[in-house]
Scaffold this motif. Sequence first.
Motif, mmCIF file in Angstrom:
data_model
loop_
_atom_site.group_PDB
_atom_site.id
_atom_site.type_symbol
_atom_site.label_atom_id
_atom_site.label_comp_id
_atom_site.label_asym_id
_atom_site.label_seq_id
_atom_site.Cartn_x
_atom_site.Cartn_y
_atom_site.Cartn_z
ATOM 1 N N GLN A 261 8.933 -4.522 -2.411
ATOM 2 C CA GLN A 261 9.301 -4.216 -1.035
ATOM 3 C C GLN A 261 9.546 -2.721 -0.862
ATOM 4 N N LEU A 262 10.211 -2.131 -1.885
ATOM 5 C CA LEU A 262 10.465 -0.696 -1.833
ATOM 6 C C LEU A 262 9.153 0.081 -1.829
ATOM 7 N N GLN A 264 6.313 -1.019 -0.739
ATOM 8 C CA GLN A 264 5.700 -1.173 0.581
ATOM 9 C C GLN A 264 6.353 -0.242 1.600
ATOM 10 N N GLU A 265 7.694 -0.170 1.525
ATOM 11 C CA GLU A 265 8.397 0.718 2.444
ATOM 12 C C GLU A 265 8.006 2.176 2.201
ATOM 13 N N SER A 267 5.167 3.108 0.966
ATOM 14 C CA SER A 267 3.793 3.256 1.435
ATOM 15 C C SER A 267 3.764 3.479 2.939
ATOM 16 N N VAL A 268 4.612 2.671 3.665
ATOM 17 C CA VAL A 268 4.686 2.845 5.116
ATOM 18 C C VAL A 268 5.223 4.237 5.455
ATOM 19 N N ALA A 269 6.287 4.629 4.716
ATOM 20 C CA ALA A 269 6.873 5.952 4.964
ATOM 21 C C ALA A 269 5.858 7.049 4.673
ATOM 22 N N GLU A 272 3.443 7.088 7.469
ATOM 23 C CA GLU A 272 4.040 7.744 8.636
ATOM 24 C C GLU A 272 4.144 9.252 8.429
#
Length: 499
Positions: A261-262, A264-265, A267-269, A272
């Motif tokens: 999950q980290l 993925q977060e 990756s999203v960050a 962004e």
Amino acid sequence: MHLNSNLIFRNLAEGIFLLDKTGRITTCNAAASAITGYNEAEIAGKPFRVIDDCQDDPITLSNELDEALKKKKCVAEGWKLRKDRTRYWAEISYSPLFDDSEGLVGYCALLRDITEQKNKQFDLLESEQRYRLMVEQVGDYGIFMLDTKGCIVSWNEGARRIKGYSADDVIGKYFAIFYPEEDILNGKPAWELKVARSTGKYEEEGWRLRKDGSRFWANVVITAVYDAEGRLSGFSKVTRDLTERKMNEQALRESSDKYRQLAQELSVANSELSSVNRELEQFTAIVSHDLKEPVRTVRSFLYLMDQHVDQQKFDLLKLSIGKGIRAAQRMHELIDSLLHYSQVSKVGLQHQKLNVEDMIAEAIQNLNDAVEQSRAQIRVDTGVAFIYGDRVQLVQLFQNLLGNALKFTNGREPEVAVKSWLEDGCVRFVVEDNGIGISPENLDKIFEIFRRLHFASQYPGNGVGLAVCKKVVERHRGKIWAESAHGKGASFHIMLPQI
């Protein structure tokens, strides 16, 4: 048995002794001499106990002869002693001898050396005892036996340690006492025995119960046990407590999920951040060109005004002042557009249920003056009743798309269609117009901030509207694209999650 002079020579494979009524040897055959090491002459007249390991015990022989007399036969086993003092295990069968008038005259003793057979029995017994002691002392494995019906018949130390029951607690009880209630209601214990009986073994991992009611994660192996004739005699059951391993696996899985999950977060960050970097690059280009252009214009006209003053050409001042004001106004509009574009990402989304028709109607109402002036015809055909999203931003999205459709017409009366339907779990919106269209090579460029395909004198604007549309759609986890050909109108397609 009646006395027969030829009896001593029968069945030469067995040692045969004839004894008188008191138990003294009268004669023996060759097989008896071979077994004991005594010849007939050496042994005749001696008490039969001469071949016993314990020769000082006349009582045992007397009891055996008495039993033979009463029951017509007596079979005994024990250690015997050869002439050379070596020991062997013998089986002796005593039978009484009678004369023709049914008077007792003595006994016949059949002697067999069964030392090898007995040693095997002793070895087997010793092996079984060692195995039983070993099983009983094993502490890491719960090992116990079940009868054919699943009742417990033995219990080792490992079982006591793992399950908390003593042998007295469980011997004779059905083994389902170790299973959770849901397994018992589903008939799982009986089913496991059925599988073990049909396949030879049943193995699994699952939850079991201790005496105190707590659960532990167990590896269980149930093996069907058969006797020499192939008949089921019961089951062996071996249990290992794997709770610690199970907890470690669960902790590892949770840790893995947490780090996934980290990741993925991150990756999203990172995505962004990349998007922000691209915007910063665009801003750099804007500052270096779009914002500098009106500043240069203002500076140029101020320079001209300074020259006009020096040259006392006051009649030219008004023209230069007007152009400078317009350049400053354009710079002001650019700065406002930048602020509006940046605010789209900063304002938190209000996730609410929106009526699609009402949302599009509000966007059209905001453009009422432009619609009336252009005499536009706007047709709305919504096949979707509602969508979840931010009302302000979604109204702005359709307002910008409709505004472009009204603007890029080249003098025609605008004809605009807004349609929507469900597609692949999302809501698809299409805004079509009959305007001037977009060249295929420019379809991807039009969503860049401040990207203009026409001079401001032809079509007013600052190139921010479609960039805002793209940012609104992306914030709603959707995508937007345009389809068009030059001079043949354009259609803007939007895919948004309904919920």
